[in-house]
Design a protein around this motif. Structure first.
Motif, PDB file in Angstrom:
ATOM      1  N   ARG A   1     -31.291  30.518  19.130  1.00 19.49           N
ATOM      2  CA  ARG A   1     -31.136  31.975  19.202  1.00 19.49           C
ATOM      3  C   ARG A   1     -30.943  32.435  20.650  1.00 19.49           C
ATOM      4  O   ARG A   1     -30.204  33.387  20.913  1.00 19.49           O
ATOM      5  N   ALA A   2     -31.595  31.767  21.600  1.00 18.50           N
ATOM      6  CA  ALA A   2     -31.382  32.092  23.016  1.00 18.50           C
ATOM      7  C   ALA A   2     -29.948  31.748  23.423  1.00 18.50           C
ATOM      8  O   ALA A   2     -29.300  32.499  24.163  1.00 18.50           O
ATOM      9  N   LEU A   3     -29.456  30.619  22.935  1.00 15.54           N
ATOM     10  CA  LEU A   3     -28.072  30.229  23.217  1.00 15.54           C
ATOM     11  C   LEU A   3     -27.100  31.238  22.615  1.00 15.54           C
ATOM     12  O   LEU A   3     -26.108  31.617  23.259  1.00 15.54           O
ATOM     13  N   LEU A   4     -27.359  31.673  21.395  1.00 13.72           N
ATOM     14  CA  LEU A   4     -26.491  32.663  20.760  1.00 13.72           C
ATOM     15  C   LEU A   4     -26.456  33.965  21.559  1.00 13.72           C
ATOM     16  O   LEU A   4     -25.391  34.558  21.747  1.00 13.72           O
ATOM     17  N   LYS A   5     -27.609  34.386  22.031  1.00 14.22           N
ATOM     18  CA  LYS A   5     -27.678  35.643  22.794  1.00 14.22           C
ATOM     19  C   LYS A   5     -26.822  35.550  24.054  1.00 14.22           C
ATOM     20  O   LYS A   5     -26.045  36.464  24.373  1.00 14.22           O
ATOM     21  N   ASP A   6     -26.950  34.432  24.785  1.00 15.39           N
ATOM     22  CA  ASP A   6     -26.164  34.255  26.008  1.00 15.39           C
ATOM     23  C   ASP A   6     -24.671  34.130  25.690  1.00 15.39           C
ATOM     24  O   ASP A   6     -23.823  34.662  26.424  1.00 15.39           O
ATOM     25  N   THR A   7     -24.357  33.431  24.611  1.00 13.15           N
ATOM     26  CA  THR A   7     -22.953  33.241  24.222  1.00 13.15           C
ATOM     27  C   THR A   7     -22.312  34.567  23.834  1.00 13.15           C
ATOM     28  O   THR A   7     -21.184  34.874  24.246  1.00 13.15           O
ATOM     29  N   TYR A   8     -23.020  35.355  23.051  1.00  7.95           N
ATOM     30  CA  TYR A   8     -22.479  36.641  22.610  1.00  7.95           C
ATOM     31  C   TYR A   8     -22.335  37.601  23.790  1.00  7.95           C
ATOM     32  O   TYR A   8     -21.369  38.373  23.862  1.00  7.95           O
ATOM     33  N   THR A   9     -23.294  37.581  24.709  1.00  8.53           N
ATOM     34  CA  THR A   9     -23.211  38.452  25.886  1.00  8.53           C
ATOM     35  C   THR A   9     -22.005  38.086  26.737  1.00  8.53           C
ATOM     36  O   THR A   9     -21.260  38.957  27.203  1.00  8.53           O
ATOM     37  N   LEU A  10     -21.769  36.802  26.938  1.00  9.81           N
ATOM     38  CA  LEU A  10     -20.659  36.340  27.764  1.00  9.81           C
ATOM     39  C   LEU A  10     -19.313  36.712  27.157  1.00  9.81           C
ATOM     40  O   LEU A  10     -18.365  37.043  27.872  1.00  9.81           O
ATOM     41  N   ASN A  11     -19.227  36.672  25.822  1.00 13.15           N
ATOM     42  CA  ASN A  11     -17.961  36.949  25.142  1.00 13.15           C
ATOM     43  C   ASN A  11     -17.804  38.407  24.715  1.00 13.15           C
ATOM     44  O   ASN A  11     -16.772  38.783  24.151  1.00 13.15           O
ATOM     45  N   GLY A  12     -18.832  39.219  24.975  1.00 14.32           N
ATOM     46  CA  GLY A  12     -18.755  40.629  24.597  1.00 14.32           C
ATOM     47  C   GLY A  12     -18.907  40.859  23.107  1.00 14.32           C
ATOM     48  O   GLY A  12     -18.415  41.862  22.574  1.00 14.32           O
ATOM     49  N   TRP A  13     -19.595  39.933  22.423  1.00 18.47           N
ATOM     50  CA  TRP A  13     -19.817  40.072  20.985  1.00 18.47           C
ATOM     51  C   TRP A  13     -21.144  40.760  20.723  1.00 18.47           C
ATOM     52  O   TRP A  13     -21.964  40.937  21.623  1.00 18.47           O
ATOM     53  N   VAL A  14     -21.358  41.137  19.471  1.00 17.81           N
ATOM     54  CA  VAL A  14     -22.583  41.831  19.084  1.00 17.81           C
ATOM     55  C   VAL A  14     -23.294  41.016  18.014  1.00 17.81           C
ATOM     56  O   VAL A  14     -22.711  40.651  16.994  1.00 17.81           O
ATOM     57  N   LEU A  15     -24.570  40.724  18.256  1.00 15.70           N
ATOM     58  CA  LEU A  15     -25.382  40.011  17.271  1.00 15.70           C
ATOM     59  C   LEU A  15     -25.711  40.920  16.100  1.00 15.70           C
ATOM     60  O   LEU A  15     -25.815  42.139  16.246  1.00 15.70           O
ATOM     61  N   ARG A  16     -25.872  40.322  14.926  1.00 23.03           N
ATOM     62  CA  ARG A  16     -26.240  41.121  13.754  1.00 23.03           C
ATOM     63  C   ARG A  16     -27.538  41.875  13.992  1.00 23.03           C
ATOM     64  O   ARG A  16     -27.694  43.016  13.577  1.00 23.03           O
ATOM     65  N   SER A  17     -28.489  41.226  14.665  1.00 21.89           N
ATOM     66  CA  SER A  17     -29.786  41.857  14.896  1.00 21.89           C
ATOM     67  C   SER A  17     -29.688  43.041  15.847  1.00 21.89           C
ATOM     68  O   SER A  17     -30.611  43.860  15.915  1.00 21.89           O
ATOM     69  N   ASP A  18     -28.576  43.144  16.597  1.00 25.77           N
ATOM     70  CA  ASP A  18     -28.402  44.253  17.533  1.00 25.77           C
ATOM     71  C   ASP A  18     -27.667  45.440  16.918  1.00 25.77           C
ATOM     72  O   ASP A  18     -27.532  46.489  17.568  1.00 25.77           O
ATOM     73  N   LEU A  19     -27.168  45.282  15.699  1.00 24.29           N
ATOM     74  CA  LEU A  19     -26.455  46.383  15.055  1.00 24.29           C
ATOM     75  C   LEU A  19     -27.425  47.477  14.654  1.00 24.29           C
ATOM     76  O   LEU A  19     -28.568  47.219  14.283  1.00 24.29           O
ATOM     77  N   ALA A  20     -26.961  48.705  14.702  1.00 21.94           N
ATOM     78  CA  ALA A  20     -27.829  49.845  14.381  1.00 21.94           C
ATOM     79  C   ALA A  20     -28.301  49.790  12.942  1.00 21.94           C
ATOM     80  O   ALA A  20     -29.461  50.027  12.632  1.00 21.94           O
ATOM     81  N   SER A  21     -27.375  49.482  12.020  1.00 22.74           N
ATOM     82  CA  SER A  21     -27.737  49.393  10.602  1.00 22.74           C
ATOM     83  C   SER A  21     -27.380  47.993  10.136  1.00 22.74           C
ATOM     84  O   SER A  21     -26.217  47.685   9.933  1.00 22.74           O
ATOM     85  N   ASP A  22     -28.385  47.147  10.003  1.00 24.53           N
ATOM     86  CA  ASP A  22     -28.162  45.749   9.650  1.00 24.53           C
ATOM     87  C   ASP A  22     -28.302  45.590   8.147  1.00 24.53           C
ATOM     88  O   ASP A  22     -29.403  45.585   7.612  1.00 24.53           O
ATOM     89  N   ASP A  23     -27.155  45.470   7.465  1.00 23.17           N
ATOM     90  CA  ASP A  23     -27.171  45.291   6.019  1.00 23.17           C
ATOM     91  C   ASP A  23     -26.889  43.845   5.639  1.00 23.17           C
ATOM     92  O   ASP A  23     -26.627  43.543   4.488  1.00 23.17           O
ATOM     93  N   PHE A  24     -26.951  42.946   6.615  1.00 21.70           N
ATOM     94  CA  PHE A  24     -26.587  41.569   6.356  1.00 21.70           C
ATOM     95  C   PHE A  24     -27.751  40.756   5.788  1.00 21.70           C
ATOM     96  O   PHE A  24     -27.538  39.687   5.245  1.00 21.70           O
ATOM     97  N   SER A  25     -28.963  41.220   5.955  1.00 29.03           N
ATOM     98  CA  SER A  25     -30.105  40.395   5.608  1.00 29.03           C
ATOM     99  C   SER A  25     -30.152  40.041   4.132  1.00 29.03           C
ATOM    100  O   SER A  25     -30.687  39.022   3.748  1.00 29.03           O
ATOM    101  N   SER A  26     -29.566  40.872   3.279  1.00 23.13           N
ATOM    102  CA  SER A  26     -29.615  40.620   1.840  1.00 23.13           C
ATOM    103  C   SER A  26     -28.312  40.049   1.300  1.00 23.13           C
ATOM    104  O   SER A  26     -28.187  39.831   0.099  1.00 23.13           O
ATOM    105  N   MET A  27     -27.328  39.793   2.184  1.00 21.12           N
ATOM    106  CA  MET A  27     -26.030  39.305   1.729  1.00 21.12           C
ATOM    107  C   MET A  27     -26.053  37.791   1.590  1.00 21.12           C
ATOM    108  O   MET A  27     -26.565  37.081   2.454  1.00 21.12           O
ATOM    109  N   ASP A  28     -25.496  37.301   0.496  1.00 19.16           N
ATOM    110  CA  ASP A  28     -25.326  35.879   0.277  1.00 19.16           C
ATOM    111  C   ASP A  28     -26.629  35.102   0.353  1.00 19.16           C
ATOM    112  O   ASP A  28     -26.648  33.926   0.697  1.00 19.16           O
ATOM    113  N   GLU A  29     -27.746  35.753   0.071  1.00 19.71           N
ATOM    114  CA  GLU A  29     -29.015  35.048   0.067  1.00 19.71           C
ATOM    115  C   GLU A  29     -29.167  34.298  -1.247  1.00 19.71           C
ATOM    116  O   GLU A  29     -29.092  34.881  -2.324  1.00 19.71           O
TER     117      GLU A  29
END
Length: 248
Positions: free
Chosen positions: A210-238
């Motif tokens: 997760r630390a690697l993902l955070k650094d990778t997303y920051t470097l590439n200008g991406w947004v983590l699911r956990s950083d989204l204002a409304s995270d509706d992914f937690s119940s998808m494809d479970e």
């Protein structure tokens, strides 16, 4: 006439001096612009080098974690394979079920013969074949296990990693351990590997990943699911694993 000539010379000298000053000013301006442009180019090149170094460092971290994931997976695979071998010969519970079926078949045949209606109530159930049934059960779970492991072996092969890659790997390992326990319990076998699943190692892998993902997303200008204002992914494809709960 002498005054006129002197004035002409004076005016020419003044004009020449003004032109020289303008030329000097222009050269100074060009020099400043060139200096600023050089500084900007140097800053861009420095940023590129720093970004390249960061990507190399992140790549090394990913390679380390990829080897760690492979080690965790191999350990889990060997444990599952050994459990298949545990259930292969069967146990007292299997033998009791075989005997119950054999007894039921004999009683059915006796009742049918005694009432002279054997043909009318012919049983479609197959006779007990201990060796074949136990072998088929073990082979089924062994094949099922191989398909699951090999079918998902490349879930961490992406470079760079994305959030769903790590989540998928963690889900597969945890669900696999849960199902391994459930199968042994369902067939009444003791789980001799119940305390051999290394939760601390998996937790440490997740923390670093997760630390690697955070650094990778920051470097590439991406947004983590956990950083989204409304995270509706937690119940998808479970996946629904309620079938494997202990109280089932």
């Amino acid at each position: 006439k002498g005054r006129v000539k002197a004035n002409i010379r004076s005016n020419r000298m003044t004009q020449n001096l003004d032109a020289l000053n303008q030329l000097r000013a222009l050269r100074g301006s060009n020099s400043s612009e060139n200096s600023n442009s050089s500084d900007l180019t140097e800053n861009i090149e420095t940023q590129r080098k720093e970004e390249a170094m960061k990507r190399i460092q992140l790549g090394k971290k990913r390679d380390f974690l990829l080897e760690e994931a492979r080690a965790i997976t191999k350990s889990h695979y060997r444990r599952c394979f050994r459990c298949v071998n545990i259930i292969r010969p069967g146990n007292e519970h299997d033998e009791a079920e075989f005997q119950d079926r054999e007894g039921a078949e004999l009683r059915y045949m006796d009742d049918s013969l005694s009432t002279a209606s054997y043909n009318e109530g012919f049983s479609m159930s197959l006779p007990v074949d201990r060796k074949n049934e136990l072998s088929s059960r073990a082979n089924y779970y062994e094949e099922w296990m191989r398909e699951n492991f090999h079918g998902e072996k490349d879930c961490l092969e992406a470079n760079p990693w994305h959030e769903e890659n790590v989540i998928r790997f963690l889900e597969l390992i945890c669900r696999g351990e849960k199902k391994r326990k459930w199968i042994l319990k369902d067939y009444k076998f003791d789980d001799v590997y119940s305390n051999q699943f290394d939760h601390e190692r998996l937790d440490e892998f997740e923390k670093r990943a997760r630390a690697l993902l955070k650094d990778t997303y920051t470097l590439n200008g991406w947004v983590l699911r956990s950083d989204l204002a409304s995270d509706d992914f937690s119940s998808m494809d479970e996946p629904d694993d309620s079938f494997f709960d202990d109280d089932k």
